[in-house]
Enzyme design. Structure first.
Site, PDB file in Angstrom:
ATOM      1  N   TYR A  82      44.428 -43.771 -50.008  1.00 36.20           N
ATOM      2  CA  TYR A  82      44.145 -44.499 -51.249  1.00 36.20           C
ATOM      3  C   TYR A  82      43.201 -43.701 -52.139  1.00 36.20           C
ATOM      4  O   TYR A  82      43.376 -43.627 -53.353  1.00 36.20           O
ATOM      5  CB  TYR A  82      43.532 -45.874 -50.956  1.00 36.20           C
ATOM      6  CG  TYR A  82      44.569 -46.913 -50.592  1.00 36.20           C
ATOM      7  CD1 TYR A  82      45.290 -47.583 -51.574  1.00 36.20           C
ATOM      8  CD2 TYR A  82      44.838 -47.226 -49.261  1.00 36.20           C
ATOM      9  CE1 TYR A  82      46.246 -48.529 -51.249  1.00 36.20           C
ATOM     10  CE2 TYR A  82      45.795 -48.168 -48.924  1.00 36.20           C
ATOM     11  CZ  TYR A  82      46.495 -48.813 -49.921  1.00 36.20           C
ATOM     12  OH  TYR A  82      47.444 -49.743 -49.608  1.00 36.20           O
TER      13      TYR A  82
ATOM     14  N   ARG B 146      41.089 -68.534 -57.351  1.00 36.60           N
ATOM     15  CA  ARG B 146      41.478 -67.339 -58.115  1.00 36.60           C
ATOM     16  C   ARG B 146      41.772 -67.632 -59.585  1.00 36.60           C
ATOM     17  O   ARG B 146      41.814 -66.719 -60.401  1.00 36.60           O
ATOM     18  CB  ARG B 146      42.688 -66.659 -57.449  1.00 36.60           C
ATOM     19  CG  ARG B 146      42.336 -65.851 -56.233  1.00 36.60           C
ATOM     20  CD  ARG B 146      41.704 -64.492 -56.563  1.00 36.60           C
ATOM     21  NE  ARG B 146      42.723 -63.504 -56.888  1.00 36.60           N
ATOM     22  CZ  ARG B 146      42.953 -62.991 -58.098  1.00 36.60           C
ATOM     23  NH1 ARG B 146      42.216 -63.377 -59.115  1.00 36.60           N
ATOM     24  NH2 ARG B 146      43.894 -62.092 -58.282  1.00 36.60           N
TER      25      ARG B 146
ATOM     26  N   ASP C 184      37.725 -55.993 -48.268  1.00 40.40           N
ATOM     27  CA  ASP C 184      38.924 -55.162 -48.347  1.00 40.40           C
ATOM     28  C   ASP C 184      38.623 -53.806 -47.730  1.00 40.40           C
ATOM     29  O   ASP C 184      37.465 -53.369 -47.713  1.00 40.40           O
ATOM     30  CB  ASP C 184      39.370 -54.980 -49.804  1.00 40.40           C
ATOM     31  CG  ASP C 184      40.809 -54.482 -49.867  1.00 40.40           C
ATOM     32  OD1 ASP C 184      41.727 -55.318 -49.841  1.00 40.40           O
ATOM     33  OD2 ASP C 184      41.018 -53.263 -49.874  1.00 40.40           O
TER      34      ASP C 184
ATOM     35  N   ARG D 254      45.618 -60.902 -43.115  1.00 36.19           N
ATOM     36  CA  ARG D 254      45.681 -61.408 -44.502  1.00 36.19           C
ATOM     37  C   ARG D 254      45.785 -62.934 -44.551  1.00 36.19           C
ATOM     38  O   ARG D 254      46.427 -63.485 -45.444  1.00 36.19           O
ATOM     39  CB  ARG D 254      46.851 -60.779 -45.261  1.00 36.19           C
ATOM     40  CG  ARG D 254      46.776 -59.282 -45.375  1.00 36.19           C
ATOM     41  CD  ARG D 254      45.497 -58.830 -46.074  1.00 36.19           C
ATOM     42  NE  ARG D 254      45.595 -57.449 -46.489  1.00 36.19           N
ATOM     43  CZ  ARG D 254      45.967 -57.075 -47.708  1.00 36.19           C
ATOM     44  NH1 ARG D 254      46.244 -57.948 -48.630  1.00 36.19           N
ATOM     45  NH2 ARG D 254      46.030 -55.798 -47.996  1.00 36.19           N
TER      46      ARG D 254
ATOM     47  N   ARG E  36      46.178 -65.247 -50.426  1.00 36.95           N
ATOM     48  CA  ARG E  36      47.625 -65.264 -50.565  1.00 36.95           C
ATOM     49  C   ARG E  36      48.257 -66.646 -50.454  1.00 36.95           C
ATOM     50  O   ARG E  36      48.684 -67.187 -51.446  1.00 36.95           O
ATOM     51  CB  ARG E  36      48.271 -64.314 -49.557  1.00 36.95           C
ATOM     52  CG  ARG E  36      48.060 -62.863 -49.951  1.00 36.95           C
ATOM     53  CD  ARG E  36      48.915 -61.940 -49.138  1.00 36.95           C
ATOM     54  NE  ARG E  36      48.851 -60.578 -49.658  1.00 36.95           N
ATOM     55  CZ  ARG E  36      49.283 -59.522 -49.003  1.00 36.95           C
ATOM     56  NH1 ARG E  36      49.819 -59.649 -47.820  1.00 36.95           N
ATOM     57  NH2 ARG E  36      49.198 -58.332 -49.540  1.00 36.95           N
TER      58      ARG E  36
END
Ligand code: CP3
Length: 331
Positions: A139, A30, A66, A17, A21
């Site tokens: 998921y 973003r 992802d 990651r 972030r």
């Protein structure tokens, strides 16, 4: 050591990651684009992929995508909320889950285009990835990640064993196809993320999941691309990870890397496994933790430095940079 890292005279370092972030340049993007737009616009995805190489000094790039791109390619609709992904129709709510899926290969196209751009621009190895079948299916069945340990998905496994097998096969076959295409588009290493390995009993994992992980890994390795496997929470089950499964295994932060070394086939290299929360500590504490790995590295040169799970949101950027620099100068 994996060939593409061999020129370094120290352990390579990258962070799960790392793209996103904590990076101010990512946070800035973003403000203009949604996560989905960043992922699905090849030039933007390529830019974000390379950002941590420049801004953090890491030794590898991982494609900005992802693990939920596989369910998307199977026709499932996902909304990316501020709290994480939300499936509009989780498979648990379907009458015939396996019948409701349809593989649309073109849904991966933007990932391949992003890989092509990165492959041209990069100066470090490029890591491709997919989720492992269990994590991906959790998921798909449960639909959200906020419910700890995926209770609905687990119930489904016990209530619908043959449908579970079919779904695992479906996810596995699409993941094989996805991985092979990523190789055609220039990746140097492939990581399989099994973030939920710890939510099922060890023998369930061994019998129902590991053979499917191997199917993906075998396909990748048959093309000469090394595989890193991250079975988070597998615990004592790490003993099952032999060189027939993967080239490197990524150790979670709960497990001692020394213990892991005892349990895992000596042919398999290790990756990991600093606690992501360590990066909230002061620099002196971070440095001391890093120094504790010296005796490990002296005996185990096949080591890729990483965290034991992804970089956490709100981790101070300064500390992430310090961590990477310290690894580079200390070893
Ligand atoms: O490592 C990287 O930076 C490369 C890209 C990458 C992302 N997700 C981007 C992302 C990778 C390798 C993943 C893997 C992933 N995605 C996993 C396996 C690893 C793990 O953390 O256990 C899982 C379980 C997911 C599913 C997922 N994606 C969740 C639960 C969430 C929401 C919570 C979160 O992490 O923010 C995501 C969103 C996501 N995936 C973001 C990024 C950069 C945050 C999006 C944003 O708000 O900007």
């Amino acid at each position: 050591m994996i060939k593409c890292f061999q020129d370094l005279k120290r352990p390579p370092v990258w962070l799960m990651r790392q793209a996103g972030r904590v990076l101010p340049r990512y946070r800035k993007l973003r403000e203009t684009y949604s996560f989905r737009e960043l992922m699905e616009t090849p030039q933007l995805a390529a830019d974000v992929t390379l950002m941590p190489v420049k801004d953090l000094g890491v030794d590898a790039a991982i494609i900005f995508s992802d693990i939920l791109s596989v369910p998307t390619a199977l026709g499932m609709e996902i909304e990316w909320t501020d709290f994480g992904p939300k499936f509009l129709k989780p498979l648990c709510t379907e009458q015939n889950p396996s019948q409701s899926l349809k593989f649309e290969a073109e849904k991966f196209e933007h990932v391949y285009q992003a890989l092509d751009i990165v492959a041209k621009e990069k100066n470090v190895p490029l890591i491709g990835f997919c989720g492992a079948p269990l994590t991906t299916l959790c998921y798909m069945l449960q639909g959200v990640s906020s419910k700890q340990n995926f209770p609905e998905a687990k119930k489904f496994f016990y209530q619908n064993p043959s449908e579970t097998e079919k779904l695992l096969d479906f996810v596995t076959d699409v993941s094989v196809e996805y991985a092979l295409q990523q190789i055609k588009h220039g990746i140097d290493v492939f990581q399989i993320f099994e973030s939920n390995a710890g939510i099922v009993p060890e023998d369930f994992y061994e019998q129902k999941v590991l053979p499917r992980v191997r199917k993906i890994a075998d396909a990748v390795r048959s093309k000469g691309v090394p595989v890193i496997f991250f079975p988070k929470g597998l615990g004592c089950g790490l003993r099952m990870i032999t060189s027939e499964v993967c080239d490197f295994v990524s150790i979670d932060w709960q497990t001692s890397i020394f213990q892991a070394r005892q349990m895992i086939d000596k042919e398999v290299g290790l990756q990991g496994n600093f606690d992501p929360h360590l990066l909230f500590a002061d620099k002196e504490t971070i440095a001391k933790e890093i120094e504790k790995y010296k005796p490990f590295y002296e005996k185990n040169p096949d080591w890729i430095v990483n965290l034991g799970h992804g970089v956490l949101a709100e981790t101070p950027l300064e500390n992430v940079k310090f961590f990477v620099e310290k690894i580079k100068e200390f070893f």
